[in-house]
Design a protein around this motif. Sequence first.
Motif, PDB file in Angstrom:
ATOM      1  N   GLU A 145       0.831  -1.211   0.000  1.00  0.00           N
ATOM      2  CA  GLU A 145       0.000   0.000   0.000  1.00  0.00           C
ATOM      3  C   GLU A 145       0.865   1.261   0.000  1.00  0.00           C
ATOM      4  O   GLU A 145       0.524   2.244  -0.642  1.00  0.00           O
ATOM      5  N   SER A 146       1.957   1.229   0.735  1.00  0.00           N
ATOM      6  CA  SER A 146       2.871   2.383   0.757  1.00  0.00           C
ATOM      7  C   SER A 146       3.474   2.602  -0.625  1.00  0.00           C
ATOM      8  O   SER A 146       3.637   3.734  -1.067  1.00  0.00           O
ATOM      9  N   LEU A 147       3.801   1.509  -1.294  1.00  0.00           N
ATOM     10  CA  LEU A 147       4.353   1.600  -2.645  1.00  0.00           C
ATOM     11  C   LEU A 147       3.320   2.192  -3.604  1.00  0.00           C
ATOM     12  O   LEU A 147       3.640   3.050  -4.418  1.00  0.00           O
ATOM     13  N   PHE A 148       2.073   1.748  -3.487  1.00  0.00           N
ATOM     14  CA  PHE A 148       0.997   2.295  -4.326  1.00  0.00           C
ATOM     15  C   PHE A 148       0.841   3.798  -4.082  1.00  0.00           C
ATOM     16  O   PHE A 148       0.717   4.588  -5.017  1.00  0.00           O
ATOM     17  N   LYS A 149       0.862   4.197  -2.816  1.00  0.00           N
ATOM     18  CA  LYS A 149       0.718   5.627  -2.474  1.00  0.00           C
ATOM     19  C   LYS A 149       1.906   6.430  -2.998  1.00  0.00           C
ATOM     20  O   LYS A 149       1.740   7.545  -3.500  1.00  0.00           O
ATOM     21  N   ALA A 150       3.106   5.865  -2.876  1.00  0.00           N
ATOM     22  CA  ALA A 150       4.304   6.558  -3.358  1.00  0.00           C
ATOM     23  C   ALA A 150       4.246   6.729  -4.874  1.00  0.00           C
ATOM     24  O   ALA A 150       4.602   7.789  -5.403  1.00  0.00           O
ATOM     25  N   PHE A 151       3.788   5.702  -5.590  1.00  0.00           N
ATOM     26  CA  PHE A 151       3.646   5.811  -7.044  1.00  0.00           C
ATOM     27  C   PHE A 151       2.658   6.924  -7.381  1.00  0.00           C
ATOM     28  O   PHE A 151       2.919   7.749  -8.258  1.00  0.00           O
ATOM     29  N   ALA A 152       1.533   6.950  -6.688  1.00  0.00           N
ATOM     30  CA  ALA A 152       0.513   7.977  -6.943  1.00  0.00           C
ATOM     31  C   ALA A 152       1.061   9.379  -6.704  1.00  0.00           C
ATOM     32  O   ALA A 152       0.758  10.306  -7.461  1.00  0.00           O
ATOM     33  N   LYS A 153       1.891   9.548  -5.672  1.00  0.00           N
ATOM     34  CA  LYS A 153       2.489  10.858  -5.397  1.00  0.00           C
ATOM     35  C   LYS A 153       3.508  11.243  -6.464  1.00  0.00           C
ATOM     36  O   LYS A 153       3.564  12.387  -6.898  1.00  0.00           O
ATOM     37  N   LYS A 154       4.316  10.271  -6.871  1.00  0.00           N
ATOM     38  CA  LYS A 154       5.345  10.541  -7.887  1.00  0.00           C
ATOM     39  C   LYS A 154       4.708  10.933  -9.218  1.00  0.00           C
ATOM     40  O   LYS A 154       5.206  11.804  -9.926  1.00  0.00           O
ATOM     41  N   PHE A 155       3.609  10.273  -9.569  1.00  0.00           N
ATOM     42  CA  PHE A 155       2.962  10.512 -10.855  1.00  0.00           C
ATOM     43  C   PHE A 155       1.599  11.174 -10.675  1.00  0.00           C
ATOM     44  O   PHE A 155       0.644  10.834 -11.371  1.00  0.00           O
TER      45      PHE A 155
END
Length: 180
Positions: A145-155
Amino acid sequence: MRQEMIIAGFGGQGVLVMGQILTYAGMLEDKQVSWIPSYGPEMRGGTANCSVIISSEPIGSPIVYEPTAAVVMNLQSFDKFESMVQPQGILIVNSSLINKETKRDDIKAYGVPVSEIASELGNPKMANMVALGALIAATGVVERESLFKAFAKKFVSKPQLLKANQEAIQRGYDCVTEGI
């Protein structure tokens, strides 16, 4: 907990982005992080790698000499970094492009056909996210979930990329957890 990781491949395979997203995910979990990119003069086609440290304790130096885990996306990276992985460490190998297996019996190696999976999903550029999913499954360094959130923030400016890349991360994750 401390993971020192090397992520390596050709320029254009998204290895630096992998490191950034992993680092952001660590930050979202209030962990100590560092990220250092390294690439040759060619942006696309030349070799690129990054060092990532994620720790529950302060990080004294961001330099990674003996990674606890490595992701290698091409044969040159395999040849360079396989021997550097610490005993009992993790090696994620893009088996779509690397037809070698490690001869080391003191590490856990996962051959994941990341390029094939990304192509099946309709976008070869997502190979890096498949590999990232495999890495977090093998190491537990951050939560999915943290990885998903980080991807969303990056893009954040490209929300249309989110669903497909989450699927790519999940597929890589499943390759390790389910032995696919």
